[in-house]
Scaffold this motif. Sequence first.
Motif, mmCIF file in Angstrom:
data_model
loop_
_atom_site.group_PDB
_atom_site.id
_atom_site.type_symbol
_atom_site.label_atom_id
_atom_site.label_comp_id
_atom_site.label_asym_id
_atom_site.label_seq_id
_atom_site.Cartn_x
_atom_site.Cartn_y
_atom_site.Cartn_z
ATOM 1 N N UNK A 194 1.083 -0.938 0.066
ATOM 2 C CA UNK A 194 0.036 0.003 -0.107
ATOM 3 C C UNK A 194 0.683 1.230 0.075
ATOM 4 N N UNK A 195 2.123 1.142 0.513
ATOM 5 C CA UNK A 195 2.501 2.237 0.662
ATOM 6 C C UNK A 195 3.674 2.434 -0.562
ATOM 7 N N UNK A 196 3.721 1.750 -1.457
ATOM 8 C CA UNK A 196 3.936 1.860 -3.157
ATOM 9 C C UNK A 196 3.331 2.369 -3.426
ATOM 10 N N UNK A 197 1.907 1.798 -3.601
ATOM 11 C CA UNK A 197 0.463 2.195 -4.267
ATOM 12 C C UNK A 197 0.759 3.425 -3.966
ATOM 13 N N UNK A 198 0.769 4.516 -2.749
ATOM 14 C CA UNK A 198 0.518 5.575 -2.915
ATOM 15 C C UNK A 198 1.923 6.049 -3.586
ATOM 16 N N UNK A 199 3.113 5.774 -3.015
ATOM 17 C CA UNK A 199 4.235 7.060 -3.832
ATOM 18 C C UNK A 199 3.294 6.909 -5.747
ATOM 19 N N UNK A 200 3.335 5.715 -6.185
ATOM 20 C CA UNK A 200 3.007 5.774 -7.320
ATOM 21 C C UNK A 200 1.572 6.390 -7.560
ATOM 22 N N UNK A 201 0.513 6.767 -6.548
ATOM 23 C CA UNK A 201 -0.381 7.639 -6.785
ATOM 24 C C UNK A 201 0.228 9.368 -6.791
ATOM 25 N N UNK A 202 0.786 9.606 -5.006
ATOM 26 C CA UNK A 202 0.835 10.977 -4.742
ATOM 27 C C UNK A 202 2.210 10.970 -5.542
ATOM 28 N N UNK A 203 3.374 10.487 -5.774
ATOM 29 C CA UNK A 203 4.487 10.747 -5.935
ATOM 30 C C UNK A 203 5.613 11.789 -5.462
#
Length: 297
Positions: free
Chosen positions: A265-274
């Motif tokens: 979920x942390x990587x998914x959030x970074x993919x989203x918000x950068x």
Amino acid sequence: MSSQELIKVAVIQLYAEPLKVEHNFNKAANFIRAAAFQGAKLAVLPEYHLTAWVPDRPGFLEATRQWKTYLQKYQALAKECNICIVPGTIVECHEGEDGEERVLWNPAYFIDNKGEILGSYKKKNLWHSERGHLTSSAHSPHEVIETPIGPVGMLICWDLAFPEAFRELIAKGAKIIIIPSFWTLWDSTPAGMEYNKTAEALFIDSSITSRAFENTCAVIFANAGGPSSRGYAGLSQVTVPFIGPLVRLGSGEEGMCVVNLNTAVLEAAEDCYKVREDLSRQDWHYDYRHNRTSHKI
């Protein structure tokens, strides 16, 4: 996105009997053993869980001189139970050679499952009632600790109010921020409580969720527990972006919760918000470096 990794985490909410250090340790150890039995890889305790925050009581200073004994006990317990432990904070008394010059630190340690100390952090942002007793780590930089559960940053209680601390940690690669705390509803002022008697609970919940989103990180918050009639807020939790709290102890009473933290979920959030991507840019326009010559915010 990389494959998911599940990390079973135990967040422990304790009431500290003032200055009953051995009793409080034994209670914490029982919770940690229960967490290990449930397969947890990490157990996190609250701030001041051995002594409570009673710096003006007779015996407090003597209790702080036992810090090394109890740190070593937690190291042995981590090895015995094959579990990483952040034993809240243990106030340390460091005395000069003359026995009169005294410094009190309020640090948190990360102990791995082999009983080794991988790193520590001394509280930087002291709450108002602490400033006459404790020494802040002041301009020392926030550092990331490489651990069996990944890169970890540690903060303590009132540090939560300072986004700069999170920014420095995630800019250095932290994915999980661990925050032992001793935060009560009574930390508000009478004027604040006239507006909202549970203002501090709102502060805690909203800040933790915001920090998780705005830093694409997980936040593990272990707060002191105790009777709600005495202002204990509890609210210990494990919180991630997109979801908010994965688990949350809502009352002020003692307890423990064990939850699977999925790092995907942390990587998914970074993919989203950068957010991390932006922070790493050479032309990034905010400067959060902790030195006296940097731009003042």
